[in-house]
Write an enzyme that holds these catalytic residues in place. Sequence first.
Site, short mmCIF file in Angstrom:
data_model
loop_
_atom_site.label_atom_id
_atom_site.label_comp_id
_atom_site.label_asym_id
_atom_site.label_seq_id
_atom_site.Cartn_x
_atom_site.Cartn_y
_atom_site.Cartn_z
N HIS A 116 27.77 6.33 29.84
CA HIS A 116 28.81 7.29 30.21
C HIS A 116 28.74 7.68 31.69
O HIS A 116 29.75 7.65 32.41
CB HIS A 116 28.66 8.58 29.39
CG HIS A 116 28.68 8.42 27.91
ND1 HIS A 116 27.79 7.64 27.22
CD2 HIS A 116 29.48 8.98 26.97
CE1 HIS A 116 28.04 7.73 25.91
NE2 HIS A 116 29.06 8.53 25.74
N GLU A 149 18.02 9.01 28.08
CA GLU A 149 18.65 8.06 27.17
C GLU A 149 19.07 8.79 25.89
O GLU A 149 18.30 9.55 25.31
CB GLU A 149 17.66 6.93 26.86
CG GLU A 149 18.29 5.74 26.16
CD GLU A 149 18.50 6.00 24.70
OE1 GLU A 149 19.65 5.81 24.23
OE2 GLU A 149 17.54 6.39 24.01
N SER A 150 20.30 8.57 25.45
CA SER A 150 20.91 9.43 24.43
C SER A 150 20.26 9.32 23.06
O SER A 150 20.09 10.32 22.36
CB SER A 150 22.41 9.15 24.33
OG SER A 150 22.64 7.81 23.95
N LYS A 151 19.90 8.11 22.61
CA LYS A 151 19.28 8.01 21.29
C LYS A 151 17.93 8.71 21.27
O LYS A 151 17.59 9.41 20.31
CB LYS A 151 19.11 6.55 20.87
CG LYS A 151 18.49 6.42 19.47
CD LYS A 151 18.41 4.99 18.99
CE LYS A 151 17.81 4.91 17.60
NZ LYS A 151 17.74 3.52 17.09
N ASP A 207 32.53 4.07 23.01
CA ASP A 207 32.44 5.43 23.54
C ASP A 207 33.85 5.86 23.94
O ASP A 207 34.51 5.18 24.72
CB ASP A 207 31.52 5.48 24.77
CG ASP A 207 30.08 5.12 24.44
OD1 ASP A 207 29.60 5.52 23.36
OD2 ASP A 207 29.44 4.44 25.25
N CYS A 243 28.76 1.15 24.76
CA CYS A 243 27.36 1.36 25.10
C CYS A 243 26.76 0.10 25.72
O CYS A 243 26.99 -1.02 25.24
CB CYS A 243 26.57 1.74 23.84
SG CYS A 243 24.79 1.87 24.10
N ARG A 255 28.47 11.87 19.49
CA ARG A 255 27.87 10.92 18.56
C ARG A 255 26.48 11.43 18.24
O ARG A 255 25.73 11.78 19.14
CB ARG A 255 27.80 9.52 19.16
CG ARG A 255 27.22 8.49 18.18
CD ARG A 255 26.98 7.15 18.85
NE ARG A 255 28.23 6.53 19.27
CZ ARG A 255 28.31 5.63 20.24
NH1 ARG A 255 27.23 5.26 20.90
NH2 ARG A 255 29.47 5.11 20.56
#
Length: 286
Positions: free
Chosen positions: A233, A89-91, A201, A194, A262
Amino acid sequence: MATYQNAKELSDLTLGKTTEYCCEYNPNLLQAVPRSLNRDDLSLAENNLPFIGEDVWYGYELSWLNNKGKPVVAVAEFRFACTSPNLVESKSFKLYLNSFNQSKFSSYHEVEQLLIKDLSNTAGDQAQVKLFTVEQCSALNIQLPNQSVICIDDEDITIDNYQYRAELLKQAQLNSPSEIVDESLVSHLLKSNCLITNQPDWASVYISYKGRPIKHSILLQYLISFRLHNEFHEQCVERIFCDLQKYCHLEELTVFARYTRRGGLDINPFRSTHISCAPQTRTLRQ
């Protein structure tokens, strides 16, 4: 679409929630999202995927302290096989990388090995990590587009609906059943949102295929239909790949999305019928 948005696996993510930033190394910040969530939605069996490929990430804000307390900065390349059980997960990835900021490490190698260990544990499969100095990351040299790649963004089309519509591809192929082409296309108009936060995005998407010719105008309308679509994504790229195969029955297909960064990270999912590794280039927006 994205009927898995309320899945319990997503409820505990830090994404979309107020968080405190930790500047001391903490691998527990990393969070995984099962790839099966959207693959179940696409009716994909994990042991019989129609594609091979990987997710390539670049980290532009990685820093730590050497043993004397002097800051070190680096650019990082991360590669995850598309067959890994989880995506990162990106965050949580950004929070994890931020946790290196005030921790001391003896060398690039020590940091690289920690990254490999922690990210492999999160993905559930071996991750690949390479660290570069800011001046020596040849993988991120800006490359001019290959002249054989056709940009479809100048197609003269009218758009009045921005909701995801896979069925547009029913009309995508030209009426030439015996003609087979080998074509590489790009659109810089891909935008999705997102799954959790609804933040936009942005991406350039490269599509190479061998098969009956695809109408560029219809393909562009289809890609634009993602504009209000909520999905991660990696999931968008797999959806595009599966839709093109479902409606166009291509002999070969590669879909490669270069998303803009980001929080110091960009994500570049790569899916193909026959190529396993993404190219090491970037365009101006990355």
